[in-house]
Design a protein around this motif. Structure first.
Motif, mmCIF file in Angstrom:
data_model
loop_
_atom_site.group_PDB
_atom_site.id
_atom_site.type_symbol
_atom_site.label_atom_id
_atom_site.label_comp_id
_atom_site.label_asym_id
_atom_site.label_seq_id
_atom_site.Cartn_x
_atom_site.Cartn_y
_atom_site.Cartn_z
ATOM 1 N N LEU A 86 -1.991 -9.330 10.014
ATOM 2 C CA LEU A 86 -0.483 -8.740 9.732
ATOM 3 C C LEU A 86 0.309 -8.810 10.982
ATOM 4 C CD1 LEU A 86 1.487 -6.655 8.328
ATOM 5 C CD2 LEU A 86 0.365 -4.787 9.546
ATOM 6 N N ARG A 87 -0.329 -8.869 12.279
ATOM 7 C CA ARG A 87 0.439 -9.090 13.652
ATOM 8 C C ARG A 87 0.730 -10.442 13.679
ATOM 9 N NH1 ARG A 87 -3.172 -5.272 17.194
ATOM 10 N NH2 ARG A 87 -2.164 -3.503 17.222
ATOM 11 N N ASP A 88 0.035 -11.309 13.079
ATOM 12 C CA ASP A 88 0.226 -12.756 12.956
ATOM 13 C C ASP A 88 1.658 -13.071 12.184
ATOM 14 O OD1 ASP A 88 -1.843 -13.441 14.836
ATOM 15 O OD2 ASP A 88 -2.895 -14.389 13.300
ATOM 16 N N TRP A 89 1.441 -12.269 10.892
ATOM 17 C CA TRP A 89 2.624 -12.370 9.961
ATOM 18 C C TRP A 89 3.922 -12.178 10.605
ATOM 19 C CZ3 TRP A 89 -0.110 -9.626 5.357
ATOM 20 C CH2 TRP A 89 -0.801 -10.569 4.845
ATOM 21 N N GLU A 90 3.988 -10.792 11.187
ATOM 22 C CA GLU A 90 4.962 -10.368 11.857
ATOM 23 C C GLU A 90 5.888 -10.797 13.107
ATOM 24 O OE1 GLU A 90 5.130 -6.040 12.461
ATOM 25 O OE2 GLU A 90 4.409 -6.026 10.442
ATOM 26 N N GLN A 91 4.715 -11.724 13.916
ATOM 27 C CA GLN A 91 5.078 -12.592 14.768
ATOM 28 C C GLN A 91 5.446 -13.824 14.552
ATOM 29 O OE1 GLN A 91 2.155 -11.536 17.989
ATOM 30 N NE2 GLN A 91 2.844 -9.383 17.786
ATOM 31 N N GLY A 92 5.187 -14.482 13.295
ATOM 32 C CA GLY A 92 5.757 -15.617 12.942
ATOM 33 C C GLY A 92 4.673 -16.638 13.218
ATOM 34 N N ARG A 93 3.390 -16.431 13.681
ATOM 35 C CA ARG A 93 2.386 -17.254 13.945
ATOM 36 C C ARG A 93 1.718 -17.887 12.848
ATOM 37 N NH1 ARG A 93 0.974 -13.441 18.439
ATOM 38 N NH2 ARG A 93 -0.519 -12.415 16.805
ATOM 39 N N SER A 94 1.728 -17.074 11.610
ATOM 40 C CA SER A 94 1.442 -17.521 10.365
ATOM 41 C C SER A 94 1.923 -16.585 9.064
ATOM 42 C CB SER A 94 -0.185 -17.363 10.131
ATOM 43 O OG SER A 94 -0.657 -16.039 9.978
ATOM 44 N N GLU A 95 2.046 -17.425 7.921
ATOM 45 C CA GLU A 95 2.955 -16.717 6.833
ATOM 46 C C GLU A 95 1.695 -16.383 5.933
ATOM 47 O OE1 GLU A 95 5.937 -18.914 5.497
ATOM 48 O OE2 GLU A 95 6.675 -19.184 7.538
ATOM 49 N N PRO A 96 2.065 -15.459 5.100
ATOM 50 C CA PRO A 96 1.120 -14.751 3.930
ATOM 51 C C PRO A 96 1.074 -16.071 2.804
ATOM 52 C CG PRO A 96 2.810 -13.323 4.182
ATOM 53 C CD PRO A 96 3.034 -14.520 5.185
ATOM 54 N N ASP A 97 0.038 -16.244 2.334
ATOM 55 C CA ASP A 97 -0.061 -17.276 1.316
ATOM 56 C C ASP A 97 0.392 -16.684 -0.160
ATOM 57 O OD1 ASP A 97 -2.046 -15.576 0.171
ATOM 58 O OD2 ASP A 97 -3.780 -16.976 0.585
ATOM 59 N N GLN A 98 0.477 -17.599 -1.088
ATOM 60 C CA GLN A 98 0.981 -17.057 -2.177
ATOM 61 C C GLN A 98 0.815 -15.895 -3.212
ATOM 62 O OE1 GLN A 98 4.055 -18.296 -3.449
ATOM 63 N NE2 GLN A 98 4.279 -16.928 -4.939
ATOM 64 N N PRO A 99 -0.517 -15.801 -3.193
ATOM 65 C CA PRO A 99 -1.283 -14.371 -3.697
ATOM 66 C C PRO A 99 -0.841 -13.263 -2.957
ATOM 67 C CG PRO A 99 -2.958 -16.278 -3.728
ATOM 68 C CD PRO A 99 -1.590 -16.756 -2.897
ATOM 69 N N THR A 100 -0.832 -13.484 -1.573
ATOM 70 C CA THR A 100 -0.323 -12.434 -0.626
ATOM 71 C C THR A 100 0.904 -12.064 -0.954
ATOM 72 O OG1 THR A 100 -2.403 -12.983 0.588
ATOM 73 C CG2 THR A 100 -0.834 -11.411 1.680
ATOM 74 N N ARG A 101 1.742 -12.903 -1.079
ATOM 75 C CA ARG A 101 3.196 -12.804 -1.057
ATOM 76 C C ARG A 101 3.289 -11.902 -2.280
ATOM 77 N NH1 ARG A 101 4.108 -17.989 1.105
ATOM 78 N NH2 ARG A 101 4.356 -18.919 -0.818
ATOM 79 N N ALA A 102 2.702 -12.210 -3.349
ATOM 80 C CA ALA A 102 2.794 -11.607 -4.523
ATOM 81 C C ALA A 102 2.285 -9.894 -4.541
ATOM 82 C CB ALA A 102 1.966 -12.171 -5.925
ATOM 83 N N TYR A 103 1.266 -9.707 -3.732
ATOM 84 C CA TYR A 103 0.608 -8.287 -3.296
ATOM 85 C C TYR A 103 1.582 -7.747 -2.517
ATOM 86 C CZ TYR A 103 -2.327 -4.910 -1.206
ATOM 87 O OH TYR A 103 -2.796 -3.824 -0.629
ATOM 88 N N LEU A 104 2.363 -8.326 -1.493
ATOM 89 C CA LEU A 104 3.539 -7.664 -0.896
ATOM 90 C C LEU A 104 4.489 -7.262 -1.573
ATOM 91 C CD1 LEU A 104 3.456 -9.861 2.274
ATOM 92 C CD2 LEU A 104 2.326 -7.429 2.188
ATOM 93 N N ARG A 105 4.955 -7.934 -2.748
ATOM 94 C CA ARG A 105 6.149 -7.840 -3.797
ATOM 95 C C ARG A 105 5.647 -6.515 -4.286
ATOM 96 N NH1 ARG A 105 6.692 -13.090 -3.997
ATOM 97 N NH2 ARG A 105 5.390 -13.547 -6.003
ATOM 98 N N VAL A 106 4.256 -6.448 -4.747
ATOM 99 C CA VAL A 106 3.943 -5.299 -5.525
ATOM 100 C C VAL A 106 3.890 -4.121 -4.693
ATOM 101 C CG1 VAL A 106 1.894 -4.068 -6.887
ATOM 102 C CG2 VAL A 106 2.368 -6.647 -7.183
ATOM 103 N N ILE A 107 3.576 -4.228 -3.237
ATOM 104 C CA ILE A 107 3.663 -3.089 -2.516
ATOM 105 C C ILE A 107 4.970 -2.583 -2.492
ATOM 106 C CG2 ILE A 107 3.224 -2.357 -0.109
ATOM 107 C CD1 ILE A 107 0.880 -4.335 0.209
ATOM 108 N N ALA A 108 6.156 -3.444 -2.319
ATOM 109 C CA ALA A 108 7.396 -3.289 -2.068
ATOM 110 C C ALA A 108 7.894 -2.503 -3.436
ATOM 111 C CB ALA A 108 8.249 -4.309 -1.704
ATOM 112 N N ASN A 109 7.517 -2.842 -4.450
ATOM 113 C CA ASN A 109 8.048 -2.370 -5.933
ATOM 114 C C ASN A 109 7.306 -0.811 -6.129
ATOM 115 O OD1 ASN A 109 9.914 -4.265 -6.356
ATOM 116 N ND2 ASN A 109 7.944 -5.455 -7.517
ATOM 117 N N ASP A 110 6.212 -0.393 -5.697
ATOM 118 C CA ASP A 110 5.673 0.624 -5.811
ATOM 119 C C ASP A 110 4.269 1.073 -4.920
ATOM 120 O OD1 ASP A 110 4.781 3.201 -7.021
ATOM 121 O OD2 ASP A 110 5.035 2.616 -8.959
ATOM 122 N N PRO A 111 4.923 1.485 -3.702
ATOM 123 C CA PRO A 111 4.029 1.539 -2.633
ATOM 124 C C PRO A 111 2.827 2.589 -2.758
ATOM 125 C CG PRO A 111 6.158 2.092 -1.861
ATOM 126 C CD PRO A 111 6.204 1.547 -3.027
#
Length: 123
Positions: A86-111
């Protein structure tokens, strides 16, 4: 939420600052007039394309976490994401892959639903 600006006095007390904004004038301004005023603001000139390209964007996962009013540790624990990742994503050292981006969208829609599902799956 109402925010009131205050001035600190020498004795440690505060005094509310008077709002000197001419709201009637501002509300009567067209978008074109507002944009022209913004372009002519010497304290905040428009950014060039080169300057915009150099700017770092706030990662969406950070925006999501802040919208949920969670610390990095709370977000990572609640949604079963390694804290270092999570820290790496937030600090721009890496980015979530496609499945993780989908998981984050699910969290955003109904945490809350995601949290309940994870708790149920954990036992």
């Amino acid at each position: 939420m109402t925010v009131r600006l205050c001035a600190w006095e020498a004795d440690g007390s505060t005094q509310p600052l008077r709002d000197r904004t001419d709201w009637k004038r501002l509300r009567s301004m067209t978008n074109e007039v507002v944009e022209a005023a913004a372009r002519n603001d010497p304290d905040n000139p428009p950014r060039t394309q080169a300057e915009l390209a150099k700017m770092r964007r706030v990662p969406r996962v950070k925006t999501l976490r802040r919208a949920l009013h969670l610390t990095q540790a709370e977000f990572a624990a609640r949604y079963h994401i390694p804290l270092g990742t999570l820290r790496d994503w937030e600090q721009g050292r890496s980015e979530p892959d496609q499945p993780t981006r989908a998981y984050l969208r699910v969290i955003a829609n109904d945490p809350q639903r995601v949290e309940r599902a994870l708790k149920a799956a954990s036992g």
